[in-house]
Write a protein that holds these residues in place. Structure first.
Motif, PDB file in Angstrom:
ATOM      1  N   ALA A  73       0.818  -1.218   0.000  1.00 60.20           N
ATOM      2  CA  ALA A  73       0.000   0.000   0.000  1.00 60.20           C
ATOM      3  C   ALA A  73       0.850   1.266   0.000  1.00 60.20           C
ATOM      4  N   GLU A  74       1.944   1.285   0.748  1.00 65.41           N
ATOM      5  CA  GLU A  74       2.766   2.498   0.819  1.00 65.41           C
ATOM      6  C   GLU A  74       3.419   2.791  -0.536  1.00 65.41           C
ATOM      7  N   VAL A  75       3.849   1.749  -1.226  1.00 67.35           N
ATOM      8  CA  VAL A  75       4.439   1.945  -2.553  1.00 67.35           C
ATOM      9  C   VAL A  75       3.382   2.471  -3.516  1.00 67.35           C
ATOM     10  N   GLY A  76       2.194   1.848  -3.486  1.00 69.53           N
ATOM     11  CA  GLY A  76       1.118   2.276  -4.364  1.00 69.53           C
ATOM     12  C   GLY A  76       0.710   3.710  -4.116  1.00 69.53           C
ATOM     13  N   GLN A  77       0.631   4.103  -2.837  1.00 68.17           N
ATOM     14  CA  GLN A  77       0.264   5.481  -2.510  1.00 68.17           C
ATOM     15  C   GLN A  77       1.324   6.458  -2.987  1.00 68.17           C
ATOM     16  N   ALA A  82       2.689  10.734  -6.779  1.00 64.11           N
ATOM     17  CA  ALA A  82       3.549  11.257  -7.843  1.00 64.11           C
ATOM     18  C   ALA A  82       2.742  11.582  -9.097  1.00 64.11           C
ATOM     19  N   SER A  83       1.736  10.771  -9.393  1.00 60.38           N
ATOM     20  CA  SER A  83       0.900  11.065 -10.565  1.00 60.38           C
ATOM     21  C   SER A  83       0.111  12.351 -10.343  1.00 60.38           C
ATOM     22  N   THR A  84      -0.332  12.582  -9.117  1.00 58.00           N
ATOM     23  CA  THR A  84      -1.014  13.837  -8.793  1.00 58.00           C
ATOM     24  C   THR A  84      -0.071  15.021  -8.968  1.00 58.00           C
ATOM     25  N   MET A  85       1.181  14.862  -8.519  1.00 56.28           N
ATOM     26  CA  MET A  85       2.184  15.907  -8.713  1.00 56.28           C
ATOM     27  C   MET A  85       2.344  16.262 -10.185  1.00 56.28           C
ATOM     28  N   ALA A  86       2.384  15.237 -11.033  1.00 59.05           N
ATOM     29  CA  ALA A  86       2.573  15.478 -12.462  1.00 59.05           C
ATOM     30  C   ALA A  86       1.417  16.285 -13.038  1.00 59.05           C
ATOM     31  N   LEU A  87       0.195  15.970 -12.614  1.00 60.44           N
ATOM     32  CA  LEU A  87      -0.970  16.727 -13.085  1.00 60.44           C
ATOM     33  C   LEU A  87      -0.881  18.181 -12.643  1.00 60.44           C
ATOM     34  N   THR A  98      -8.328   8.437 -12.630  1.00 56.44           N
ATOM     35  CA  THR A  98      -9.057   7.852 -11.502  1.00 56.44           C
ATOM     36  C   THR A  98      -8.249   6.687 -10.955  1.00 56.44           C
ATOM     37  N   THR A  99      -8.067   6.655  -9.647  1.00 54.31           N
ATOM     38  CA  THR A  99      -7.252   5.624  -9.004  1.00 54.31           C
ATOM     39  C   THR A  99      -8.133   4.478  -8.513  1.00 54.31           C
ATOM     40  N   TYR A 100      -7.707   3.260  -8.784  1.00 54.66           N
ATOM     41  CA  TYR A 100      -8.416   2.048  -8.369  1.00 54.66           C
ATOM     42  C   TYR A 100      -7.456   1.189  -7.547  1.00 54.66           C
ATOM     43  N   ASP A 101      -7.930   0.692  -6.419  1.00 57.26           N
ATOM     44  CA  ASP A 101      -7.102  -0.089  -5.497  1.00 57.26           C
ATOM     45  C   ASP A 101      -7.040  -1.545  -5.936  1.00 57.26           C
ATOM     46  N   THR A 102      -5.840  -2.023  -6.211  1.00 58.13           N
ATOM     47  CA  THR A 102      -5.664  -3.430  -6.576  1.00 58.13           C
ATOM     48  C   THR A 102      -5.408  -4.310  -5.370  1.00 58.13           C
ATOM     49  N   GLY A 103      -5.345  -3.702  -4.176  1.00 59.05           N
ATOM     50  CA  GLY A 103      -5.014  -4.479  -2.987  1.00 59.05           C
ATOM     51  C   GLY A 103      -6.016  -5.566  -2.680  1.00 59.05           C
ATOM     52  N   ALA A 104      -7.285  -5.346  -3.000  1.00 58.57           N
ATOM     53  CA  ALA A 104      -8.332  -6.334  -2.720  1.00 58.57           C
ATOM     54  C   ALA A 104      -8.643  -7.194  -3.931  1.00 58.57           C
ATOM     55  N   PHE A 309       3.863  16.208   0.513  1.00 57.40           N
ATOM     56  CA  PHE A 309       3.263  15.077   1.205  1.00 57.40           C
ATOM     57  C   PHE A 309       3.906  14.768   2.554  1.00 57.40           C
ATOM     58  N   GLY A 310       4.988  15.444   2.887  1.00 56.40           N
ATOM     59  CA  GLY A 310       5.571  15.307   4.210  1.00 56.40           C
ATOM     60  C   GLY A 310       6.362  14.047   4.449  1.00 56.40           C
ATOM     61  N   SER A 311       6.697  13.301   3.422  1.00 58.76           N
ATOM     62  CA  SER A 311       7.494  12.088   3.592  1.00 58.76           C
ATOM     63  C   SER A 311       8.299  11.842   2.332  1.00 58.76           C
ATOM     64  N   GLU A 312       9.328  10.996   2.442  1.00 58.00           N
ATOM     65  CA  GLU A 312      10.153  10.669   1.291  1.00 58.00           C
ATOM     66  C   GLU A 312       9.392   9.740   0.345  1.00 58.00           C
ATOM     67  N   PRO A 313       9.538   9.942  -0.960  1.00 58.10           N
ATOM     68  CA  PRO A 313       8.887   9.017  -1.903  1.00 58.10           C
ATOM     69  C   PRO A 313       9.688   7.737  -2.039  1.00 58.10           C
ATOM     70  N   TYR A 314       9.028   6.676  -2.444  1.00 57.87           N
ATOM     71  CA  TYR A 314       9.750   5.486  -2.871  1.00 57.87           C
ATOM     72  C   TYR A 314      10.426   5.810  -4.208  1.00 57.87           C
ATOM     73  N   ARG A 315      11.577   5.210  -4.456  1.00 59.66           N
ATOM     74  CA  ARG A 315      12.298   5.502  -5.701  1.00 59.66           C
ATOM     75  C   ARG A 315      11.442   5.190  -6.921  1.00 59.66           C
ATOM     76  N   ILE A 316      10.605   4.193  -6.823  1.00 60.69           N
ATOM     77  CA  ILE A 316       9.768   3.773  -7.948  1.00 60.69           C
ATOM     78  C   ILE A 316       8.645   4.762  -8.229  1.00 60.69           C
ATOM     79  N   ALA A 317       8.434   5.737  -7.334  1.00 59.46           N
ATOM     80  CA  ALA A 317       7.337   6.693  -7.508  1.00 59.46           C
ATOM     81  C   ALA A 317       7.484   7.507  -8.786  1.00 59.46           C
ATOM     82  N   THR A 318       8.701   7.673  -9.277  1.00 59.73           N
ATOM     83  CA  THR A 318       8.888   8.430 -10.516  1.00 59.73           C
ATOM     84  C   THR A 318       8.141   7.796 -11.689  1.00 59.73           C
ATOM     85  N   LEU A 319       7.868   6.497 -11.596  1.00 58.11           N
ATOM     86  CA  LEU A 319       7.119   5.848 -12.674  1.00 58.11           C
ATOM     87  C   LEU A 319       5.706   6.422 -12.771  1.00 58.11           C
ATOM     88  N   GLY A 320       5.111   6.766 -11.626  1.00 54.76           N
ATOM     89  CA  GLY A 320       3.799   7.386 -11.648  1.00 54.76           C
ATOM     90  C   GLY A 320       3.839   8.749 -12.305  1.00 54.76           C
TER      91      GLY A 320
END
Length: 390
Positions: A73-77, A82-87, A98-104, A309-320
């Motif tokens: 979940a933390e990686v997905g968030q 990051a996608s919101t930042m790009a917009l 639109t974001t859809y949760d794949t966790g379930a 967002f007040g926290s460090e991003p995951y390195r993979i967040a740039t993909l978003g």
């Protein structure tokens, strides 16, 4: 006869009189009044469905499928942020993401995304979720831009955007051979990642005219990798060793392979070493090389992310972030509401993002320009910049 006719006429008049009267309880009669019909107002329309998206005629509907619950979940968030930042940074007005949760359940998330009319799916994050997402997306002619780094899921309508370890290994091997490396050995974990790293090593070394002389596998725990490193050092016969693992285990294994200050064997790593400062504090890793996407623009992105967002991003967040930039590029030639033709993603000029250029081949694999970095005392140094040409 006249009397009979008279009686029939009177009877007819009585019938006509009765036909113009209504019977009221109690035996009284009242005449029928032809009053105008009352026009009732039409019923109000049903309230809008809170889950339904409004109709878009000028914006592209894009689905972002990432885990917002569960172990990732933390990686997905982080990717969603990051996608919101790009917009926000681009001021994009022609995209509705639109974001859809794949966790379930990735399949359920994909079915909702397709039912909502999305024409491109950004995601999913992991390899195992690609098949259920594709099962819902392909009948609707909706391509996937997955954040996975596994090329085995790449297809004509599934484009792999993740940082592919095979490409990282090939890049650093080519650099090492240019520096004089001729005989290679490897430490690789058991499992899929280790298998892929060893295949990439063998292919790159053979293509460069060098040789792989030995490899040792291990379970991902402290004791196993130390034993594998000891076996590899005892065998000898090589001048370069690939450690196909992350920073923690690489820092443990390196002192078993060579003493601090010893020139050979050279040690090389993978994209997992990117931004892992722990490596710079390990004397046995001084001078080691690894290849990764360019890092210069990431530092600016990370600072902006923290401020928002007040926290460090995951390195993979740039993909978003980069997936939004890529979608905006596609939108130049893509009419809202129409299916996205997968061939539009295979532009020979590629696309430019935070992680540098990426170009997709027709088989869905994303090819990146990687730089080679060297580990120093407390810092990384770029020793071979990423290619800038096509």
């Amino acid at each position: 006869m006249f009397d009979a006719v008279k009686r029939l006429a009177l009877a007819g008049l009585g019938a006509l009189a009765l036909a113009g009267c209504a019977v009221i309880p109690g035996g009284n009669e009242a005449p029928v009044r032809n009053e105008p019909a009352v026009m009732l107002p039409p019923p109000p329309p049903p309230p809008p469905d809170a889950d339904a998206l409004p109709v878009d005629v000028e914006r592209h509907r894009i689905a972002l499928l990432v885990p917002l619950s569960g172990e990732n979940a933390e990686v997905g968030q982080s990717i969603a942020n990051a996608s919101t930042m790009a917009l926000l940074d681009t001021g994009a007005q022609n995209l509705r993401i639109t974001t859809y949760d794949t966790g379930a359940g990735a399949g359920d998330a994909a079915r909702r995304a397709v039912a909502d009319g999305n024409r491109l799916i950004l995601g999913p994050l992991v390899r195992d979720d690609v098949a259920p997402v594709l099962a819902a997306a392909r009948p609707a002619a909706t391509p996937l831009l997955t954040f996975s780094n596994d090329t085995s899921v790449a297809q004509r309508d599934v484009f792999v955007m993740g940082h592919i370890p095979d490409q990282s290994v090939a890049r650093v091997v080519t650099f090492a051979v240019d520096q004089g490396a001729r005989t290679f050995a490897a430490l690789a974990p058991r499992g899929d990642y280790g298998d892929r790293a060893l295949r990439a090593l063998e292919q790159a070394v053979t293509a460069s005219g060098a040789r792989v002389v030995r490899s040792e596998r291990y379970d991902r725990n402290n004791t196993s990798i130390l034993s594998a490193a000891d076996r590899l050092r005892a065998a000898g016969g090589y001048d370069t060793v690939l450690i196909a693992d992350g920073a923690r285990l690489a820092a443990m294994a390196a002192p078993r392979l060579k003493d601090a200050g010893q020139a050979l064997p050279s040690i090389i790593g993978t994209e997992l070493w990117s931004r892992e400062d722990e490596l710079t504090r390990t004397p046995a890793l001084r001078g080691a090389w690894f290849a990764a996407v360019p890092d210069a623009r990431y530092r600016q992105f990370a600072a902006s992310y923290v401020s928002r967002f007040g926290s460090e991003p995951y390195r993979i967040a740039t993909l978003g972030y980069d997936s939004v930039l890529l979608t905006l590029r596609l939108a130049r030639d893509w009419q809202p509401g129409r299916p996205l033709v997968p061939a539009m993603l295979t532009d020979e000029g590629g696309f430019l993002g935070l992680d540098g250029p990426i170009r997709f081949s027709a088989d869905g694999v994303g090819h990146r320009a990687l730089e080679v970095r060297q580990i120093g005392n407390g810092a990384f140094t770029v020793v071979d910049p990423a290619p800038t040409g096509s």
